[in-house]
Design a protein around this motif. Structure first.
Motif, PDB file in Angstrom:
ATOM      1  N   VAL A   2      46.840  43.935  46.434  1.00  0.00           N
ATOM      2  CA  VAL A   2      45.803  42.941  46.571  1.00  0.00           C
ATOM      3  C   VAL A   2      44.668  43.646  45.983  1.00  0.00           C
ATOM      4  O   VAL A   2      44.472  44.971  46.592  1.00  0.00           O
ATOM      5  CB  VAL A   2      45.879  42.481  47.738  1.00  0.00           C
ATOM      6  N   TRP A   3      43.524  43.196  45.671  1.00  0.00           N
ATOM      7  CA  TRP A   3      42.074  43.620  45.499  1.00  0.00           C
ATOM      8  C   TRP A   3      41.350  43.158  46.843  1.00  0.00           C
ATOM      9  O   TRP A   3      41.359  42.067  46.978  1.00  0.00           O
ATOM     10  CB  TRP A   3      41.289  42.890  44.264  1.00  0.00           C
ATOM     11  N   ASN A   4      40.774  44.365  47.142  1.00  0.00           N
ATOM     12  CA  ASN A   4      39.884  43.825  48.507  1.00  0.00           C
ATOM     13  C   ASN A   4      38.248  44.048  48.096  1.00  0.00           C
ATOM     14  O   ASN A   4      38.020  45.123  47.782  1.00  0.00           O
ATOM     15  CB  ASN A   4      40.094  44.590  49.761  1.00  0.00           C
ATOM     16  N   ILE A   5      37.529  42.945  47.910  1.00  0.00           N
ATOM     17  CA  ILE A   5      36.340  43.174  47.238  1.00  0.00           C
ATOM     18  C   ILE A   5      35.315  42.866  48.160  1.00  0.00           C
ATOM     19  O   ILE A   5      35.249  41.960  49.103  1.00  0.00           O
ATOM     20  CB  ILE A   5      36.138  42.022  46.335  1.00  0.00           C
ATOM     21  N   SER A   6      34.336  43.674  48.391  1.00  0.00           N
ATOM     22  CA  SER A   6      33.350  43.598  49.373  1.00  0.00           C
ATOM     23  C   SER A   6      32.437  42.551  49.411  1.00  0.00           C
ATOM     24  O   SER A   6      32.347  41.845  48.154  1.00  0.00           O
ATOM     25  CB  SER A   6      32.486  44.950  49.719  1.00  0.00           C
ATOM     26  N   HIS A   7      31.706  42.208  50.607  1.00  0.00           N
ATOM     27  CA  HIS A   7      30.833  41.060  50.452  1.00  0.00           C
ATOM     28  C   HIS A   7      31.526  39.726  50.646  1.00  0.00           C
ATOM     29  O   HIS A   7      30.521  38.819  50.153  1.00  0.00           O
ATOM     30  CB  HIS A   7      29.599  41.447  49.463  1.00  0.00           C
ATOM     31  N   HIS A  12      37.202  39.987  57.389  1.00  0.00           N
ATOM     32  CA  HIS A  12      36.949  41.389  56.893  1.00  0.00           C
ATOM     33  C   HIS A  12      35.705  41.576  56.069  1.00  0.00           C
ATOM     34  O   HIS A  12      35.430  42.556  55.508  1.00  0.00           O
ATOM     35  CB  HIS A  12      38.178  42.504  56.494  1.00  0.00           C
ATOM     36  N   ASN A  13      34.923  40.430  55.916  1.00  0.00           N
ATOM     37  CA  ASN A  13      33.950  40.444  54.957  1.00  0.00           C
ATOM     38  C   ASN A  13      34.328  41.121  53.526  1.00  0.00           C
ATOM     39  O   ASN A  13      33.418  41.644  52.909  1.00  0.00           O
ATOM     40  CB  ASN A  13      32.549  41.306  55.404  1.00  0.00           C
ATOM     41  N   GLU A  14      35.468  40.380  53.095  1.00  0.00           N
ATOM     42  CA  GLU A  14      35.860  40.573  51.729  1.00  0.00           C
ATOM     43  C   GLU A  14      36.571  39.370  51.023  1.00  0.00           C
ATOM     44  O   GLU A  14      36.424  38.308  51.814  1.00  0.00           O
ATOM     45  CB  GLU A  14      37.251  41.534  51.877  1.00  0.00           C
ATOM     46  N   VAL A  15      36.586  39.551  49.726  1.00  0.00           N
ATOM     47  CA  VAL A  15      37.468  38.606  49.194  1.00  0.00           C
ATOM     48  C   VAL A  15      38.635  39.222  48.620  1.00  0.00           C
ATOM     49  O   VAL A  15      38.671  40.591  48.306  1.00  0.00           O
ATOM     50  CB  VAL A  15      36.636  38.312  47.708  1.00  0.00           C
ATOM     51  N   CYS A  16      39.732  38.768  48.904  1.00  0.00           N
ATOM     52  CA  CYS A  16      41.002  39.056  48.739  1.00  0.00           C
ATOM     53  C   CYS A  16      41.797  38.286  47.558  1.00  0.00           C
ATOM     54  O   CYS A  16      41.844  37.120  47.936  1.00  0.00           O
ATOM     55  CB  CYS A  16      41.922  39.378  50.003  1.00  0.00           C
ATOM     56  N   PHE A  80      41.079  29.171  39.726  1.00  0.00           N
ATOM     57  CA  PHE A  80      40.461  30.146  39.231  1.00  0.00           C
ATOM     58  C   PHE A  80      38.836  29.893  39.456  1.00  0.00           C
ATOM     59  O   PHE A  80      38.173  30.976  39.600  1.00  0.00           O
ATOM     60  CB  PHE A  80      40.727  30.729  37.699  1.00  0.00           C
ATOM     61  N   ALA A  81      38.525  28.918  39.350  1.00  0.00           N
ATOM     62  CA  ALA A  81      36.819  28.380  39.537  1.00  0.00           C
ATOM     63  C   ALA A  81      36.546  28.766  40.766  1.00  0.00           C
ATOM     64  O   ALA A  81      35.606  29.625  41.070  1.00  0.00           O
ATOM     65  CB  ALA A  81      36.869  26.874  39.294  1.00  0.00           C
ATOM     66  N   GLU A  82      37.455  28.479  42.013  1.00  0.00           N
ATOM     67  CA  GLU A  82      37.250  28.779  43.197  1.00  0.00           C
ATOM     68  C   GLU A  82      36.960  30.427  43.432  1.00  0.00           C
ATOM     69  O   GLU A  82      36.181  30.890  44.160  1.00  0.00           O
ATOM     70  CB  GLU A  82      38.196  28.483  44.195  1.00  0.00           C
ATOM     71  N   THR A  83      38.013  31.148  42.954  1.00  0.00           N
ATOM     72  CA  THR A  83      37.926  32.437  43.027  1.00  0.00           C
ATOM     73  C   THR A  83      36.670  33.153  42.146  1.00  0.00           C
ATOM     74  O   THR A  83      35.976  34.226  42.910  1.00  0.00           O
ATOM     75  CB  THR A  83      39.136  33.317  42.313  1.00  0.00           C
ATOM     76  N   ALA A  84      36.338  32.583  41.310  1.00  0.00           N
ATOM     77  CA  ALA A  84      35.135  33.085  40.461  1.00  0.00           C
ATOM     78  C   ALA A  84      33.723  32.530  41.366  1.00  0.00           C
ATOM     79  O   ALA A  84      32.729  33.414  41.431  1.00  0.00           O
ATOM     80  CB  ALA A  84      35.214  32.048  39.153  1.00  0.00           C
TER      81      ALA A  84
END
Length: 104
Positions: A2-7, A12-16, A80-84
């Protein structure tokens, strides 16, 4: 993996997002965006390894509107639109706080 992306906005204040989901998102982004906009996203989506990396606040700020534009494209599938959109929001938060946007 998994990618854990900040902000992000999770607890955890991330996008996973899984590597496979992000790989598919990358393909959709490349399909709906013009080449000049895709090049702006390459520092994040052109990564071929799972190694952590960082994106400057300035670059995150340039990526956010492109991610939003891609999310709104009629050919972008809903999941994928939601993730973007989530990534665009995270990039905006990093840029607005003049902080490095971290992907790990």
């Amino acid at each position: 993996m998994v990618w854990n992306i900040s902000h992000g906005t999770d607890r955890h204040n991330e996008v996973c997002a899984s590597y496979s989901h992000m790989c598919q998102l990358c393909e959709h982004l490349a399909h709906v965006l013009p080449a000049r906009e895709w090049r702006v996203l390459k520092p994040a989506f052109g990564v071929r390894t799972g190694d952590p990396f960082e994106i400057s606040a300035k670059d995150a700020g340039r990526m956010a509107p492109i991610l939003r534009s891609a999310a709104a494209h009629r050919l972008m599938p809903a999941q994928f639109a939601e993730t973007a959109r989530d990534l665009a929001d995270a990039a905006d938060r990093a840029a607005g706080g003049r902080q490095t946007w971290r992907w790990r």
